[in-house]
Design an enzyme around this catalytic site. Structure first.
Site, short mmCIF file in Angstrom:
data_model
loop_
_atom_site.label_atom_id
_atom_site.label_comp_id
_atom_site.label_asym_id
_atom_site.label_seq_id
_atom_site.Cartn_x
_atom_site.Cartn_y
_atom_site.Cartn_z
N GLU A 160 17.16 -12.10 -19.57
CA GLU A 160 17.18 -10.91 -20.55
C GLU A 160 17.25 -9.33 -20.08
O GLU A 160 16.92 -8.52 -20.49
CB GLU A 160 15.46 -11.07 -21.08
N GLU A 274 15.75 -22.02 -24.05
CA GLU A 274 14.37 -22.10 -24.32
C GLU A 274 14.17 -22.24 -26.04
O GLU A 274 13.49 -21.60 -26.65
CB GLU A 274 14.00 -20.65 -23.95
C1 XIL Z 1 6.85 -17.18 -21.18
C2 XIL Z 1 5.86 -18.46 -21.18
O1 XIL Z 1 6.19 -19.43 -22.00
C3 XIL Z 1 4.37 -18.03 -21.04
O2 XIL Z 1 3.70 -19.06 -20.49
C4 XIL Z 1 4.32 -16.75 -20.12
O3 XIL Z 1 2.86 -16.34 -20.13
C5 XIL Z 1 5.16 -15.66 -20.55
O4 XIL Z 1 6.59 -16.08 -20.42
N1 XIL Z 1 11.44 -15.84 -22.50
C6 XIL Z 1 11.48 -16.26 -21.47
C7 XIL Z 1 10.31 -16.85 -20.78
O5 XIL Z 1 12.53 -16.09 -20.72
O6 XIL Z 1 10.21 -16.79 -19.40
C8 XIL Z 1 9.23 -16.70 -21.58
O7 XIL Z 1 8.28 -17.52 -21.20
C9 XIL Z 1 9.42 -16.61 -22.81
C10 XIL Z 1 10.41 -15.55 -23.54
#
Ligand code: XIL
Length: 365
Positions: A160, A274
């Site tokens: 990000e 994701e």
């Molecule tokens: C999220 C996880 O799913 C949670 O369990 C944690 O508490 C916070 O992070 N984008 C990303 C991920 O790149 O690492 C994030 O994951 C969700 C958004």
């Protein structure tokens, strides 16, 4: 945990599953389409993040994961906050456990993430300095990637980096790394990553790329990728997070296709890293809500899987039972969100079949 102990645990789990009927994978597998097989038939990988609940306490999740996933990515177990609990210690125990799990079931393993503005340990804010940041970052990357060298399909090196709303030059996100090292933190990270593992794919992972109103982020991401490539920064792929929203946002398949083609034209691979679909803005019966989620998966995947640079699709979680959106994006009506292919009882939903259908109709790599 050493590998022998882990394998004993796996054997016990399999025995318990078998006794409980959960392990009758042959019946369950035959009755359910298999997403990893459908993805593989098109030359791709399908998998999911292994979320906080973990497999140790939920054999149903472990069984579903084994049946459906050809690649696994730790949800939080390889983030700074977990790997670097203090300035002088590393903790690889949970990451190792998940790598052993993936290895035991012939799954590929993704690393997430080496550089992010979130997921940082409590000591970071007080112990890090501009003077020491570059050494701390490069040593961290060397240590973590060195620990897993040769065993990781791909690493999200920087996560990000673009956030248009921060109004920085190039659309860069406000981040401790940007504050301490300037925009070059991205190049520094990728060069350190390549030095640590010559084989793994090095990925720049970005969100907010998918919808009509994400055009600014797409443009800034392309400009960043072009700049990195022009400086021969070792980067192999773009990760598109694909946190999607049902019934809420305008979508342009043409604009997304154009963006993906631009990424491919740079010689980069693409991973959908994701993917999930929040239903928080959808009202109606559960069947109507689930169908809206499935339709959003279908609408997004059709143009995406047409691009042959897309080599892997991962959902952020496999079952609604463990979605991060239960905490980070709940529905206002108090109903659980249902963003993933399997419901909380590991049963397939319309979303599952929409993803399966997208793989069936995908251009063969
Ligand atoms: C999220 C996880 O799913 C949670 O369990 C944690 O508490 C916070 O992070 N984008 C990303 C991920 O790149 O690492 C994030 O994951 C969700 C958004």
């Amino acid at each position: 945990m050493d590998r022998r102990t882990f394998l004993i645990g796996v054997a016990i789990t399999a025995a318990v599953e078998s006794a409980s009927g959960l392990g009758n994978t042959s019946d369950v597998a035959d009755s359910l389409p298999c997403l990893k097989r459908k993805a593989r038939a098109a030359g791709m990988l399908y998998g999911a993040s292994a979320v906080s609940g973990g497999f140790k306490n939920d054999s149903g999740l472990a069984t579903a994961f084994r049946q459906q996933c050809g690649i696994l990515v730790p949800d939080w177990q390889l983030k700074w906050i977990h790997v670097r609990p203090t300035p002088t210690t590393y903790n690889f125990s949970d990451g190792d456990w998940l790598l052993n799990f993936a290895d035991s079931y012939q799954m590929a393993f993704r690393g997430h993430t080496l550089v992010w503005h979130q997921g940082l340990p409590s000591w970071f804010g007080t112990q890090m300095s501009k003077e020491g940041a570059r050494l701390t970052l490069t040593q961290y990357i060397a240590k973590v990637m060195g620990h897993y060298a040769g065993k990781v399909h791909s690493w999200d090196v920087v996560n990000e980096p673009i956030a248009m709303w921060d109004k920085n030059p190039g659309g860069l996100r406000n981040s401790p790394w940007l504050d301490m090292l300037g925009p070059d933190y991205i190049e520094i990270a990728f060069r350190a990553a390549r030095q640590a593992d010559s084989k793994t794919l090095l990925v720049l992972n970005q969100n907010h790329l998918e919808y009509e109103d994400d055009e600014g982020t797409r443009t800034a991401t392309l400009n960043l990728l072009r700049k990195l490539k022009s400086k021969n920064v070792p980067i192999d792929a773009l990760g598109m997070q694909a946190h999607l929203v049902a019934n809420q946002k305008s979508f342009s398949a043409i604009k997304l296709t154009r963006f993906l083609n631009e990424v491919s034209a740079m010689g980069l691979k693409i991973l959908i890293t994701e993917m999930d679909v929040t239903d928080k803005y959808v009202s109606g019966t559960q069947q109507q809500i689930d169908q809206a989620v499935a339709d959003e998966y279908a609408r997004f995947l059709a143009p995406v899987l047409d691009n042959k640079s897309v080599m892997a699709v991962l959902t952020w979680g496999l079952s609604d039972k463990y979605s991060w959106l239960n905490s980070y994006g709940p529905r206002s009506d108090g109903r659980p969100v249902r963003p993933l292919p399997l419901d909380a009882n590991m049963n397939p939903k319309p979303a599952f079949h929409a993803i399966a259908n997208a793989f069936d109709h995908a251009a063969k790599r």
